[in-house]
Design an enzyme around this catalytic site. Structure first.
Site, PDB file in Angstrom:
ATOM      1  N   ARG A 196     -17.652  49.015 -29.678  1.00 42.10           N
ATOM      2  CA  ARG A 196     -16.875  49.804 -28.728  1.00 42.10           C
ATOM      3  C   ARG A 196     -16.430  51.121 -29.356  1.00 42.10           C
ATOM      4  NH1 ARG A 196     -13.634  52.288 -25.813  1.00 42.10           N
ATOM      5  NH2 ARG A 196     -12.559  51.413 -24.042  1.00 42.10           N
ATOM      6  N   GLY A 214      -7.696  49.095 -18.728  1.00 44.09           N
ATOM      7  CA  GLY A 214      -8.471  49.107 -19.962  1.00 44.09           C
ATOM      8  C   GLY A 214      -9.759  49.888 -19.795  1.00 44.09           C
ATOM      9  N   CYS A 215     -10.739  49.606 -20.636  1.00 46.59           N
ATOM     10  CA  CYS A 215     -12.021  50.307 -20.617  1.00 46.59           C
ATOM     11  C   CYS A 215     -12.593  50.363 -19.207  1.00 46.59           C
ATOM     12  CB  CYS A 215     -13.005  49.615 -21.566  1.00 46.59           C
ATOM     13  SG  CYS A 215     -14.677  50.271 -21.490  1.00 46.59           S
ATOM     14  N   PHE A 216     -12.810  51.574 -18.705  1.00 47.90           N
ATOM     15  CA  PHE A 216     -13.177  51.699 -17.295  1.00 47.90           C
ATOM     16  C   PHE A 216     -14.589  51.238 -16.973  1.00 47.90           C
ATOM     17  CE2 PHE A 216     -13.305  56.673 -17.977  1.00 47.90           C
ATOM     18  CZ  PHE A 216     -14.355  56.560 -18.879  1.00 47.90           C
TER      19      PHE A 216
END
Length: 208
Positions: free
Chosen positions: A11, A46-48
């Site tokens: 990530r 969070g992470c889109f």
């Protein structure tokens, strides 16, 4: 090399360029001919990449006209992904959906929001930490604000009571900035790409 690393490490190497692999998925470029009766729902969880993917997967055929990943809640204009990743712009990675309220309710979208991420971890989802990964609901009307508070109270009491206090911010939607094009439909273009491990649909009972 990233494929040999745990997902949370790979990530860290999320791309800053537009290089992607194309795959099958919804058409890019925004929905066409959206009626005036459509409404918006804007959330951060969070992470889109994973947020967009889960909402499209579950509601793409149920009244979801469009879904765009982007940035909201900050204090700089036209933020780049690289700038947002520093945590210094104040923006959250977010998803803005346009939906048909005659086919799907705002409340239903918010209930799913509380199922698909962990709202009790402040400024963090899984190993992704920083204010850009905060949990938030950005409302577009007084009615949405009331619905957001009601669903949040119910989710706290019935779903998340044993896990801690929900930290989700409930704020009026301000300026929205679309993320760079390579972030749109990212997991459709890159099957097997990074998905936050906190992003999955919990099997909670219906809220009362």
């Amino acid at each position: 090399m990233a494929s040999l690393m745990p997902n949370f490490v790979s990530r860290l190497f999320r791309p800053f360029t537009s290089s992607t692999k194309m795959g099958l998925g919804p058409a890019e470029g925004g929905a066409q001919n959206i009626p005036d009766t459509a409404q918006k729902c804007t959330v951060a969880a969070g992470c889109f990449w994973g947020v967009e993917h889960l909402f499209r997967k579950n509601f793409g055929e149920q009244g979801l006209y469009d879904a765009r990943v982007g940035y909201i809640g900050g204090d700089t204009n036209s933020p780049s992904y690289r700038a947002v990743c520093t945590g210094r712009t104040g923006h959250a990675e977010a998803l803005q959906m346009t939906f048909d309220p005659s086919r799907i309710s705002y409340t239903t979208l918010l209930e799913f929001f509380y199922k698909m991420h962990d709202p009790t971890t402040k400024d963090r989802q899984g190993a992704d930490a920083g204010t850009q990964y905060r949990s938030a609901i950005f409302y577009h009307s007084p009615e949405q604000a009331a619905a957001a508070r009601e669903v949040t109270e119910k989710a706290q009491a019935q779903w998340w009571k044993g896990n801690g206090k929900i930290t989700t911010e409930i704020l009026e939607a301000g300026q929205w900035w679309d993320a760079e094009s390579y972030h749109q439909l990212y997991l459709y273009k890159n099957p097997g790409g990074y998905e936050c491990p906190a992003h999955y649909v919990r099997k909670f009972p219906a809220l009362e």
